[in-house]
Write an enzyme that holds these catalytic residues in place. Structure first.
Site, PDB file in Angstrom:
ATOM      1  CD  GLN A 131      -4.605  13.860  -4.199  1.00 33.78           C
ATOM      2  OE1 GLN A 131      -4.354  13.464  -4.393  1.00 33.78           O
ATOM      3  NE2 GLN A 131      -4.648  15.484  -2.844  1.00 33.78           N
ATOM      4  CG  HIS A 132      -1.407  18.305  -4.246  1.00 30.98           C
ATOM      5  ND1 HIS A 132      -1.774  19.067  -2.881  1.00 30.98           N
ATOM      6  CD2 HIS A 132      -0.953  17.372  -4.578  1.00 30.98           C
ATOM      7  CE1 HIS A 132      -1.685  17.761  -1.984  1.00 30.98           C
ATOM      8  NE2 HIS A 132      -1.216  16.162  -2.804  1.00 30.98           N
ATOM      9  CG  ASP A 186      -4.747  11.712  -8.619  1.00 29.83           C
ATOM     10  OD1 ASP A 186      -4.483  11.832  -8.015  1.00 29.83           O
ATOM     11  OD2 ASP A 186      -3.395  12.426  -9.391  1.00 29.83           O
TER      12      ASP A 186
END
Length: 465
Positions: free
Chosen positions: A70-71, A223
């Protein structure tokens, strides 16, 4: 013969690809390729890893999906080329920018009302603001911003329009979990200009594109959302993933609202929500202990189990690389309570208990914010294989835990999403997980009390430059 699907996990450390029977969920073949280390990585390395690990399996699959870390911020120019190395979720340089953006959005309550979470340095928008502040030329060259899984999915499609899902989008801080749409004005706020954003699906099981050979490509997801799919989590179930990061995630039917930032209010990959408490330090806590003591994983566990609850007064606050939950990006680890009689066994025990206490705080935060007691707590991730972690988790958590069999749950969840898209049904296919076991122990609340006391006493401590 049942169709086969391919699930890909493009994680911080590696690409993992599973070829799976779409009806039963049986893993037929598995491949892996490593990623470069670091918190700032050329994202083209992920494409090379996908080509190595997944492409030999892709020709046998009728559908594919990608779960990704992520991110992470992947900036592309107007030709779709990488502008700079991707900043990953565990790069905390943008902590000041996150704080500034929260204030510019109107404060913590306003931030949570809009994006569902209190922004921290992990979130993509804070990284965009860092680029605006530190690399203005890069900011001007950028035309679009993708998440890691978006970038890999676009590669599998042979280029073209980028796409994502609500789960991963909810970790950017420019997607509204209240209205279920992008907020381009928040990109403008962060970067000083707007960028092209990936297309969102109309339904979670939508086929978003196809590979050059015609395999369906699902939307993919983050994820943690992929792991929830892979575990077939139901409402109220909590997964505790102990990998590079520590993630406590609960499937919830309602949108969480936590302006303290302890719980992030992410969306999941099915239309529900996935409130999470996330720590930067997890498996690396055990790695640090092993390095300090000069032992193997197995020896570390044996040493820890040879000590007693509370490690004869030795307590570890394990914020080795700063921390996200609680939000202490400048903190460092603190080991206290040692005496001349402290043993190697006590130190090992303190490291394991410090890891588990950090995760116990995450579970408590989820229960407090959702108002729902955890129906089931399931341990997953590489460090969950430690015998000491498995035996001490129910003692520190004060309740039974389920130890899931070792598996690549993010990739398995991506495969389940691919099978869902292939079927076109209203719900994902029902896949059974065999081999789980339930572990109990006498509760040791004094361990958590000592940990929380140390956490309170060290609030505001920072590491000297």
């Amino acid at each position: 013969m049942a169709p086969t699907v391919l699930g890909i996990d493009s994680s911080t450390q590696a690409t993992k690809a599973l070829l799976v029977d779409a009806e039963s969920g049986e893993v037929l073949e598995e491949r892996r390729a490593a990623h470069p280390e670091g918190t700032e990585v050329d994202p083209r390395a992920w494409l090379a890893a996908v080509d190595e690990a997944a492409c030999p399996l892709l020709e046998r699959a009728e559908a594919v999906s990608v779960g990704g870390q992520q991110h992470g911020m992947v900036l592309l120019d107007d030709r779709g080329e990488v502008v700079r190395d991707a900043l990953l979720w565990n790069d905390t340089r943008s902590a000041p920018q996150a704080e500034a953006l929260i204030e510019e959005m109107g404060g913590p309550e306003a931030s949570v009302a809009e994006i569902g979470s209190l922004m921290v340095a992990s979130f993509t928008a804070s990284k965009l603001r860092w680029v605006r502040d530190e690399e203005p030329d890069t900011a001007q060259r950028a035309a679009s911003v993708l998440l890691p899984h978006d970038y890999v999915s676009r590669h599998l499609a042979g280029g073209g329009e980028a796409f994502t899902d609500r789960g991963d989008a909810s970790g950017t801080a420019y997607y509204s979990t209240a209205t279920e749409e992008w907020k381009p004005e928040l990109v403008q706020l962060a970067l000083g200009r707007t960028l092209e954003l990936p297309r969102l699906p109309d339904a979670p099981q939508e086929i978003m594109a196809r590979t050059p050979d015609g395999a369906a490509i699902a939307a993919g997801t983050g994820d943690n959302m992929g792991a929830a799919l892979g575990l077939s989590q139901s409402e109220g179930d909590v997964s505790v993933s102990i990998g590079t990061s520590g993630v406590c995630a609960m499937v919830s039917p309602t949108r969480p609202n936590d302006s303290t930032g302890a719980v992030t209010g992410f969306a999941d990959a099915t239309g529900r929500f996935l409130p999470m408490a996330t720590t930067i330090n997890a498996a690396r806590i055990l790695d640090a202990g092993r390095s300090l003591l000069g032992v193997s994983h197995e020896e570390m566990a044996e040493l820890a189990l040879a000590s007693v609850p509370g490690a004869h007064g030795v307590t570890l606050l394990p914020y080795f690389d700063g921390e996200r939950t609680p939000n202490r990006p400048e903190a460092r680890a603190t080991l206290t309570g040692m005496s001349t009689s402290t043993t190697r066994e006590d130190v090992a025990r303190a490291y394991v208990e410090g890891l588990l206490c950090s995760l116990a705080d995450g579970i408590t935060a989820l229960e407090d914010i959702t108002g729902t007691a955890a129906a089931r707590i399931t341990l997953i991730g590489g460090a969950a294989r430690s015998e000491a972690v498995q035996q001490l988790a129910p003692a520190v958590f004060g309740r039974e835990v389920t130890v899931a069999p070792a598996a690549e749950y993010v990739a398995l969840g991506a495969a389940r999403q691919a099978a869902w898209a292939l079927s076109g049904q209203q719900e994902p296919p029902a896949w059974e997980i065999s081999g789980s076991r339930v572990v109990g122990a006498d509760p040791t609340p004094e361990v958590l009390d000592a940990y929380r006391d140390l956490k309170d006493r060290t609030e505001g401590w920072t590491h000297p430059a």
